[in-house]
Motif scaffolding. Structure first.
Motif, PDB file in Angstrom:
ATOM      1  N   UNK A   1       0.829  -1.205   0.000  1.00  0.00           N
ATOM      2  CA  UNK A   1       0.000   0.000   0.000  1.00  0.00           C
ATOM      3  C   UNK A   1       0.866   1.260   0.000  1.00  0.00           C
ATOM      4  N   UNK A   2       1.958   1.242   0.763  1.00  0.00           N
ATOM      5  CA  UNK A   2       2.835   2.412   0.789  1.00  0.00           C
ATOM      6  C   UNK A   2       3.468   2.657  -0.565  1.00  0.00           C
ATOM      7  N   UNK A   3       3.901   1.570  -1.230  1.00  0.00           N
ATOM      8  CA  UNK A   3       4.506   1.703  -2.549  1.00  0.00           C
ATOM      9  C   UNK A   3       3.496   2.222  -3.565  1.00  0.00           C
ATOM     10  N   UNK A   4       2.262   1.703  -3.502  1.00  0.00           N
ATOM     11  CA  UNK A   4       1.233   2.138  -4.453  1.00  0.00           C
ATOM     12  C   UNK A   4       0.828   3.591  -4.203  1.00  0.00           C
ATOM     13  N   UNK A   5       0.881   4.041  -2.949  1.00  0.00           N
ATOM     14  CA  UNK A   5       0.520   5.433  -2.651  1.00  0.00           C
ATOM     15  C   UNK A   5       1.494   6.400  -3.305  1.00  0.00           C
TER      16      UNK A   5
END
Length: 840
Positions: free
Chosen positions: A782-786
Motif C-alpha cells: 500500500x505504501x509503494x502504491x501510494x
C-alpha cells in the motif's frame, strides 16, 4: 503601590514591589475614556426625588404599564414592597436609599435582605413579584443601579423589551432595524445588542441618543469582569449606535478589545512595568529610551525597554540588593551574564506534575548586544553632552568578543535551510490538501443549510444531525450539527477556516510577504500598470510597508489572481463594495482607520479583520490533515515565515537575480535575502558539471574525434526509444532510466494530452489496488502504491494546468478590471529601468 497598579510617570521605592508585564492591559481604554468620558449618575433627578405615591402612580401610568394584567399586578406588588423597604434607609431620594441599602452590593442575592425584612413583618414574599417590581422601578427611572449590579442580576431580553416598549420606543425600534440589516445569519446577536443598550439606559438614564462613547466603554469594561469575560455580547451594540449617528465623527470605529490591548505606552510606562527600585537608574533608562524612540518602531522600543529594565537591571537588583551604579564589578557582571544564558520554564511532566526546566536562552546574544549598545551610546553621548551623560559613562560589562555572531548566524542559517529543504518538496501536498479540505467543507456547509432543524442528513458519506436546541430564535439559519460520534460540529466555522487556510497558503507562497503585510493588504493594494510601448495592463500588488517601512510592488501571477478574485468575491457586499474594516496593528499597537481589507470576515453583525492566530490555526488544521512528518517522525509544522523562505528559494533557484528578489522581499541588505535561500547539494554538483563543460569547450578541437556510424545510429535511436505509452521520456542521451521504467513516477515524463484517459485509468486502478492492499494488510504494498498514486495525480494536475493555460474558461470570478482598486500608468519617457519600482 505596586508596579501592577502604577500609572504613567509614577515610581515607587517599594523594595518588594512585584512587576507584571500585563499591568497596562486596557491602557488604550483608559486613554479613550479620557477623550470620551462616561456620564456620571447625578445625585438627584425628578423621578427619583418624587414621593412614594407619585412613583406608584407612575408605575400604574399607561406609559409604563405591562400589557398583561397579571404582569402588572406583579409589578405593583413588588414596587410597593421595595419602596416600603427602601424607606427604612437614610436618604432624601430613592437613589440615595437604594445606594444605602445592602441590595446594591449583593448582586444576584439582592433579594435576600428584602425577603428577610418581609418575613419579619409577617409576609410571605413572592420573589417573582419582587423582581417584577424592581423592573417597574427601573422603567419608571426611580433608581439607577450600577452597571456591575445590572450585569450580575439579569441580562434577559424581558428587561430590554420593557425598556424598548416604555422608554424611547422610537430609538429602540431604529436600533433593531439597523441590527436586522447588519446581521444576516442570526438575530440573537441583535437581541444581545439591545440588552446592552438597555443596560446603559438603565444605569445612566436618558434616551439612546444620550449614550456616549464613554458609556459604551464603561459597559465593555464591566462585562470583562464577568466569568465569560469581554466576549459576552460583543461590540455590535456600539457599531449600531455609531451607525445611528449617536457619536461624534472622531469616535473609534469599534470597541473590540480596547479593554484588553494596552495600545502604545509611554517610555515611563514601559520601564515602570518592572518595578525598578533605584530611581536614578530608572530615570537613566527612561531618558535613554526617549533618545532612541525617534529611530525605533514601537515594537523595537518595547523589546529594548524589556531588555534594559527587566533582563538587565531588574535581574541585577534581584541578586544584588541596593545596587545603584551601572559601573559593574567584574564578578557581578560575570554572574549576570551566566544567569542570562539560561531561562527557566515550567513544563508538565508525564505524571501530571509540573517542574521548572532550565534551557539555553536562544536570544542571549541579542540581549547582551543591546546592553553593550546601551553603554556605548552613553559613552558617545557623553562627548557631546558631558553634563547630562558624562556621570553615567562606564565600561561596558559586555566585550566585543562576547557578541560574535558568526557561529550563531551559521547555526541559524543551517536550521533555516533544513526547514526549507524539508518543507519545499511537500508544499504541493499541502496545497492539494488545502484545496480538498475547502471543497469538502463547502459540501458539508451546503448540506447543513439545506437540512431542516433536527433533521438527519449525510455529507460526503458522513451522517449528521442538525441542532435544534440553540438559543437562536431562528434555528433554521444555524450551521451546527452533531456528527456520528455525537460531537457538535460548527460547519460554518469549519468552512471559514478551510477557506482562510487555503487563501493564506496560496497568498503567502505566491508573494513571499510577511504575515502582517498579508493581513494589511487591502482592495486599494491592487493596481494596474500600463506598459507604454504595448499598452498591456500588468496587475500589481502594492505591499504596505511594515518592518522596514519600504513600500514595494509585486506582479500578480495568474495563480495569485485567482486567489485574490476568490477572496474579493467572498467579502463583497450586495452592492459590490468591499466593506471598510478597522484593525489593530500588533506591531505598532494602535487601532488603524477602517480599510477595505482582503482578509476580513463577517460575524455577529460586524466586519472583523482576520487575526494571525486564526491564520495559524487554519494552516495547522490543513497540516494535520496531510499527515506529513519531519525527519524525526514528528508531525510537520509550517511557521508562517517558512513560506517567505520557500518563495525566496524557488525564485532564486529558477533564475531570479538575487538583487531583484531583494526588492520583492523588501530587504535592506542582500545578505538577508541570500540567507533566506536554502542551499542544495545538487546546485554544487550542477555548477561543477557546468564548469567542466566550459573547460572542455576551451580545449583543442582535435581532441574530439568523429563519431562512428554505430555511435551515430545509437544516438538517433535514443530519441525513438524515448516514446512510451503515456507520452515521451525527457531523459538526456546516454543516461539510463533511474526509475526502473516506472514512468508514472518519473519527473521527466511528459504526458501527451491524448493519453489523459489512459492516465486516469491508471490512477483508478492504483486506487483500487491500494484499497485491496489495505484490506489484506499488505502495508508495504500500500505504501509503494501510494507513491505511484501521488505521482499519477501530479501528472494529471500538470496536464490540467497545461490545458487551462491554452484554453480560456469563464469561471464566473471577477476580472482584473473588476477587482482592481485603482490604475497606475507611466509615459514612455519616464519609464524606469528594470529592477526599479514606483507608484503613483
Amino acid at each position: 503601590m505596586t508596579a501592577s497598579t502604577r500609572t504613567a510617570g509614577q515610581h515607587t521605592q517599594d523594595a518588594h514591589a512585584p512587576y507584571n508585564s500585563s499591568s497596562f492591559a486596557g491602557e488604550a481604554a483608559r486613554k479613550l475614556m479620557l477623550q470620551f468620558p462616561a456620564r456620571s449618575t447625578p445625585g438627584s433627578w425628578p423621578a427619583t426625588a418624587a414621593g412614594r405615591d407619585e412613583i406608584l402612580a407612575r408605575v400604574d401610568h399607561a406609559e409604563f404599564r405591562a400589557r398583561e394584567s397579571s404582569a402588572q399586578s406583579h409589578r405593583r406588588y413588588g414596587a410597593r414592597r421595595i419602596l416600603s423597604w427602601l424607606e427604612t434607609f437614610p436618604g432624601t431620594t430613592w437613589q440615595q436609599r437604594w445606594q444605602a441599602s445592602p441590595a446594591s452590593d449583593l448582586g444576584p442575592r439582592w433579594l435576600d435582605p428584602l425577603q428577610t425584612w418581609l418575613i419579619g413583618r409577617g409576609e410571605n414574599p413572592n420573589p417573582a413579584g419582587l423582581r417584577a417590581g424592581l423592573l417597574s422601578l427601573l422603567v419608571a427611572d426611580a433608581i439607577r443601579p450600577e452597571l456591575d449590579f445590572l450585569l450580575a442580576t439579569n441580562r434577559s431580553r424581558h428587561r430590554a423589551a420593557a425598556f424598548a416598549a416604555h422608554r424611547d420606543p422610537a430609538g429602540f425600534a431604529r436600533l433593531e432595524e439597523l441590527g436586522t440589516e447588519a446581521v444576516e445569519t442570526s438575530s440573537r446577536f441583535v437581541l444581545r445588542a439591545i440588552v446592552q443598550v438597555a443596560t446603559i439606559v438603565i444605569a445612566k438614564g436618558g434616551a439612546i441618543a444620550d449614550i456616549t462613547v464613554g458609556d459604551c466603554l464603561e459597559l465593555r469594561t464591566a462585562e470583562a469582569k464577568l466569568p465569560k469575560g469581554g466576549s459576552y455580547g460583543g461590540a455590535l451594540f456600539y457599531s449600531l449606535l455609531r451607525d445611528m449617528g449617536t457619536f461624534p465623527p472622531d469616535a473609534p470605529a469599534t470597541l473590540r478589545y480596547f479593554n484588553v490591548h494596552s495600545g502604545q505606552l509611554t517610555v515611563e510606562q514601559l520601564v515602570d512595568r518592572y518595578g525598578i527600585e533605584s530611581k536614578p537608574i530608572r530615570d537613566l533608562i527612561v531618558d535613554y529610551l526617549a533618545e532612541r524612540q525617534s529611530a525605533l518602531d514601537y515594537t523595537s522600543l518595547e523589546v529594548l525597554s524589556r531588555t534594559l529594565a527587566n533582563h538587565f537591571w531588574k535581574n541585577l537588583e534581584q541578586h544584588n540588593p541596593g545596587i545603584d551604579s551601572i559601573h559593574l564589578p567584574k564578578d557581578v557582571a560575570a554572574a549576570w551574564k551566566q544567569r542570562l544564558r539560561t531561562k527557566v520554564t515550567r513544563e508538565r511532566m508525564p505524571d501530571g506534575t509540573t517542574a521548572e526546566v532550565a534551557s539555553p536562552r536562544s536570544g542571549y546574544l541579542g540581549l547582551v548586544g543591546s546592553v553593550r549598545a546601551f553603554y556605548l551610546d552613553i559613552a558617545q553621548w557623553a562627548l557631546d553632552n558631558p553634563a547630562r551623560w558624562g556621570p553615567w559613562a562606564a565600561p561596558s560589562p559586555v566585550s566585543s568578543t562576547e557578541i560574535s555572531y558568526k557561529k550563531h548566524a551559521s547555526r541559524v542559517k543551517a536550521k533555516m535551510d533544513q526547514r526549507t529543504r524539508e518543507r519545499l518538496p511537500v508544499l504541493p501536498v499541502l496545497v492539494r490538501t488545502a484545496e480538498q479540505r475547502l471543497r469538502d467543507a463547502r459540501t458539508r456547509l451546503d448540506a447543513v443549510r439545506a437540512a431542516p432543524p433536527g433533521a438527519a442528513f449525510t455529507a460526503l458519506g458522513e451522517p449528521f444531525t442538525k441542532v435544534t436546541n440553540l438559543v437562536d430564535p431562528d434555528p433554521s439559519k444555524t450551521t451546527s450539527a452533531y456528527d456520528h460520534n455525537g460531537r457538535l460540529r460548527f460547519l460554518g466555522k469549519e468552512e471559514h477556516r478551510a477557506f482562510l487556510g487555503w487563501a493564506a497558503v496560496e497568498f503567502l507562497r505566491h508573494t513571499g510577504v510577511r504575515i502582517e503585510e498579508m493581513l494589511e493588504t487591502s482592495h486599494h493594494s491592487i493596481t494596474q500598470y500600463t506598459l507604454p510601448d504595448t499598452g498591456e495592463l500588468i496587475p500589481l500588488l502594492q505591499v504596505a510597508p511594515s518592518k522596514t517601512d519600504q513600500e514595494r510592488l509585486l506582479v500578480i501571477s495568474p495563480e495569485l489572481a485567482d486567489v485574490i478574485s476568490a477572496i474579493i468575491s467572498r467579502i463583497r457586499r450586495g452592492d459590490g463594495a468591499v466593506p471598510l474594516t478597522p484593525f489593530y496593528d500588533m506591531q505598532e499597537r494602535v487601532w488603524m482607520d477602517p480599510m477595505p481589507l482582503l482578509f476580513q470576515w463577517h460575524t455577529a453583525g460586524q466586519q472583523r479583520a482576520v487575526s494571525v492566530a486564526l491564520i495559524r490555526r487554519s494552516i495547522n488544521e490543513i497540516l494535520e490533515a496531510t499527515g506529513l512528518t519531519d525527519v524525526s517522525g514528528q508531525p510537520l509544522h509550517y511557521q508562517l515565515h517558512d513560506f517567505r523562505r520557500i518563495f525566496t528559494t524557488e525564485a532564486i533557484a529558477n533564475g531570479m537575480p538575487p538583487h531583484i528578489a531583494q526588492l520583492l522581499l523588501g530587504h535592506k541588505d542582500i545578505n538577508t535575502t541570500m540567507g533566506y535561500k536554502a542551499v542544495y547539494a545538487q546546485e554544487a554538483i550542477n555548477g561543477h558539471r557546468a564548469f567542466i563543460a566550459r573547460r572542455r569547450a576551451l580545449r583543442p578541437t582535435e581532441e574530439y574525434r568523429v563519431p562512428t556510424d554505430a555511435e551515430w545510429a545509437e544516438f538517433l535511436g535514443h530519441f525513438e526509444r524515448r516514446k512510451v505509452a503515456l507520452g515521451e521520456c525527457g531523459r538526456a542521451y546516454g543516461t539510463s532510466c533511474q526509475h526502473e521504467h516506472s514512468c508514472v513516477r518519473c519527473p521527466v515524463l511528459r504526458v501527451s494530452p491524448d493519453q489523459k484517459r489512459r492516465l486516469e485509468e491508471i490512477r483508478d486502478n492504483l486506487t483500487a489496488r491500494i484499497a485491496e492492499a489495505e484490506q489484506e494488510g499488505w502495508l508495504g504494498e500500500a505504501e509503494n502504491l501510494n507513491v505511484s498514486l501521488a505521482a499519477a495525480e501530479d501528472k494529471l494536475a500538470q496536464l490540467d494546468q497545461r490545458t487551462r493555460r491554452a484554453t480560456t474558461i469563464n469561471l464566473g470570478t471577477p476580472t482584473f478590471a473588476e477587482v482592481t482598486g485603482r490604475t497606475a500608468s507611466q509615459p514612455a519617457a519616464t519609464l524606469v529601468s528594470a529592477g526599479q519600482t514606483g507608484h503613483s
